[in-house]
Enzyme design. Structure first.
Site, PDB file in Angstrom:
ATOM      1  N   GLU A 241      28.791  -9.682  -2.845  1.00 52.30           N
ATOM      2  CA  GLU A 241      27.352  -8.791  -3.002  1.00 52.30           C
ATOM      3  C   GLU A 241      27.526  -7.674  -3.091  1.00 52.30           C
ATOM      4  O   GLU A 241      28.170  -6.616  -3.141  1.00 52.30           O
ATOM      5  CB  GLU A 241      27.285  -8.505  -1.048  1.00 52.30           C
ATOM      6  CG  GLU A 241      25.779  -8.511  -0.471  1.00 52.30           C
ATOM      7  CD  GLU A 241      25.904  -7.699   0.888  1.00 52.30           C
ATOM      8  OE1 GLU A 241      26.456  -7.942   1.656  1.00 52.30           O
ATOM      9  OE2 GLU A 241      24.576  -6.756   0.531  1.00 52.30           O
TER      10      GLU A 241
ATOM     11  N   ASP B 108      30.031  -5.011  -1.390  1.00 54.93           N
ATOM     12  CA  ASP B 108      28.427  -4.495  -0.616  1.00 54.93           C
ATOM     13  C   ASP B 108      28.522  -3.078  -1.941  1.00 54.93           C
ATOM     14  O   ASP B 108      27.496  -2.089  -2.325  1.00 54.93           O
ATOM     15  CB  ASP B 108      27.964  -4.116  -0.109  1.00 54.93           C
ATOM     16  CG  ASP B 108      26.529  -3.863   0.169  1.00 54.93           C
ATOM     17  OD1 ASP B 108      25.300  -3.768  -0.849  1.00 54.93           O
ATOM     18  OD2 ASP B 108      25.828  -3.544   1.686  1.00 54.93           O
TER      19      ASP B 108
ATOM     20  N   HIS C  86      20.643 -12.192   2.297  1.00 52.05           N
ATOM     21  CA  HIS C  86      20.394 -11.472   2.189  1.00 52.05           C
ATOM     22  C   HIS C  86      19.615 -10.115   2.828  1.00 52.05           C
ATOM     23  O   HIS C  86      18.601 -10.329   2.908  1.00 52.05           O
ATOM     24  CB  HIS C  86      20.544  -9.602   0.783  1.00 52.05           C
ATOM     25  CG  HIS C  86      20.851  -9.050   0.711  1.00 52.05           C
ATOM     26  ND1 HIS C  86      20.162  -8.163   0.506  1.00 52.05           N
ATOM     27  CD2 HIS C  86      22.022  -8.225   0.304  1.00 52.05           C
ATOM     28  CE1 HIS C  86      20.634  -6.788   1.065  1.00 52.05           C
ATOM     29  NE2 HIS C  86      21.638  -7.341   0.278  1.00 52.05           N
TER      30      HIS C  86
ATOM     31  N   HIS D  96      25.846  -5.767  -6.669  1.00 55.92           N
ATOM     32  CA  HIS D  96      24.078  -4.951  -6.536  1.00 55.92           C
ATOM     33  C   HIS D  96      24.222  -4.860  -8.410  1.00 55.92           C
ATOM     34  O   HIS D  96      24.452  -4.044  -8.501  1.00 55.92           O
ATOM     35  CB  HIS D  96      23.942  -4.703  -5.999  1.00 55.92           C
ATOM     36  CG  HIS D  96      23.450  -4.912  -4.530  1.00 55.92           C
ATOM     37  ND1 HIS D  96      22.929  -7.118  -4.401  1.00 55.92           N
ATOM     38  CD2 HIS D  96      23.838  -4.931  -3.025  1.00 55.92           C
ATOM     39  CE1 HIS D  96      23.001  -7.324  -3.052  1.00 55.92           C
ATOM     40  NE2 HIS D  96      23.924  -6.141  -2.455  1.00 55.92           N
TER      41      HIS D  96
END
Lengths: 320, 320
Positions: free
Chosen positions: A10, A283, A163, A12
């Site tokens: 996850e 994240d 998400h 980004h």
């Protein structure tokens, strides 16, 4: 110490021209913090790979930061933006193919167009699945029209990372409380609720090989599994499922540790669903890579469990 | 086997004339199941005490089933109904004082009136606190007007069991999914969100000895504690708290095991917050007393932890 192999899911980035979609998410972040986040979101080289190296993260599957294409109100534009995002990401991955892979952005505004873009991303760009930022303009993917999408996703044998995003309309209980409605709580509620819509709509009965990945230690679902079964037995509302609700959570629905670096929650989730259902993630850049890596290496687990959580499950589900 | 002493805290009854409030909750339950529930809700003798005896439950704190007085739209009527409920319950408790105690129903429509009724229930009727079914007609108790109520509750040194209820307005994500919006999931979201409103509004900073009890393994809060801290650090929205958000969850907010008979979730919650923060309960008559009792006796725990969870914490917090 020798660090264990780690794959993160996850993580980004911000593609050029996608900043406007994220304004609602990022406007409340302190300016100095935001400047640093923006720099890290835009980087695919020294900053990101340096951080991975220091934390012993071998491989990262990248995804556009939210809400991305789900934030596009114009259906035709969304198709173009998804292609643009995916082509951009493929070019970045191609520069570091041993360190990066991609999750596709999808124009979920239309199920068949989304399925086509997923197929292109997987077959032509080598992507490992999709990351979708929740509902698209208030539409959820348990709508029967999305069976065409899920059928294709199952055929392609790739997972969807579902998400978080903002609720489509502000729930009354959050009114006046932006500290609750967003990332800390409301996003998780929204995402878990969406996953439950898929579950109770029978999507996993119709497409039993589907895999949905939820972040943030499963957005609260793992620890309510017993109650789902207990209450569904009394309040079924005429719905019939092939299995108990809890059986889908840990099989069709798997989770990552992103944003919840708590050994207690991790071990509780593993005890609930088994070690095959829990995958490491960070994240990035919203959470600290170093803290997440230290957490997953030091949390009490046997070696076999740690191997599955850190890389084995990702290798199996994403066919890495 | 010798059963361990057990005290149960989320155990419901239906007072005469309160059935109409519960129609929305109970209308979807199968008629045969409902007839049995109605019989058990109305009983304070052989059925209830027999079930307690068989399960080794020594003592039960009784509360009106939801939404009770919170479902009354007329403020003046609510005051009367709360008194009526509490007097009725006191009379039942008086017939079995070694087995039963009471949680007050409160007309939260008005903070001072509610405080007065709580004081009467505690001082004159010997009640151990209150069980309130969430918001009252869409009003949440972080409203500054409720400081007068919380101040009195802290003075009286009794806890509030914040019990689930329906969302005031249906959140978009539940539309068309009554199997999600109710007891299985939506009630927990609503209740946890309400507790978070209290937390982030600083209620526990202003009244640091307050105790809120949440059922259903804490309605999802315990396992997101790490994320509350992480996200509040970035998205504080100008709010200042004396402690980290996670510090209130496990101290001012404690939880019961009602409706979640999962050893994994139980041990995860204890690992998150400590053994002093987790209390046994059943959710009679909606859950099985026998299953809940067997669960809490057999879940892997050391003896000291089991004593706290089964009775020690309740004795301390409710001064039993």
């Amino acid at each position: 110490m020798t660090r264990i192999r780690k794959i993160a899911l996850e993580e980004h980035f911000m593609a050029p021209g996608f900043q406007t979609y994220s304004k609602g998410y990022l406007q409340h972040i302190d300016a100095v913090v935001m400047a640093d986040l923006a720099k890290r979101l835009a980087d695919f080289d020294d900053i990101r790979i340096g951080e991975m190296d220091r934390a012993g993260i071998d491989f990262t599957v990248l995804s556009q930061t939210g809400p991305g294409v789900q934030g596009e109100t114009d259906r035709a534009a969304a198709v173009g933006r998804a292609r643009e995002n995916n082509d951009f990401l493929a070019a970045q991955v191609a520069r570091h193919p041993t360190r990066f892979a991609g999750f596709a952005a999808l124009p979920m505004h239309d199920p068949v167009t989304a399925a086509n873009e997923l197929e292109r991303a997987v077959k032509q760009l080598g992507f490992k699945g999709a990351l979708v930022n929740g509902h698209t303009q208030g539409k959820y993917y348990d709508d029967p029209a999305y069976d065409a999408f899920w059928e294709r996703m199952q055929e392609l044998d790739v997972p969807m990372y579902l998400h978080p995003t903002d609720a489509y309309a502000m729930p009354h209980v959050y009114a006046g409380h932006p500290e609750i409605s967003g990332a800390a709580w409301g996003w998780g509620v929204e995402t878990a609720s969406h996953a439950l819509r898929l579950l109770f709509s029978g999507v996993f009965d119709r497409f039993p090989r589907l895999k949905i990945i939820l972040g943030h230690m499963g957005e609260g679902l793992p620890f309510q599994r017993w109650r789902f079964d207990s209450r569904f037995a009394v309040y079924s509302h005429g719905i019939r499922l092939a299995k108990k609700p809890s059986d889908y959570i840990g099989s069709n629905i798997v989770i990552t540790t992103s944003g919840v670096c708590s050994p207690a929650a991790l071990n509780g989730a593993i005890a609930e669903m088994g070690a095959e259902a829990v995958l490491f993630s960070v994240d990035y850049p919203y959470e600290s890579t170093a803290i997440a890596a230290d957490f997953i290496e030091q949390a009490p687990m046997d070696d076999a469990t740690r191997s599955l959580v850190c890389h084995g499950n990702a290798e199996r589900i994403l066919k890495l």
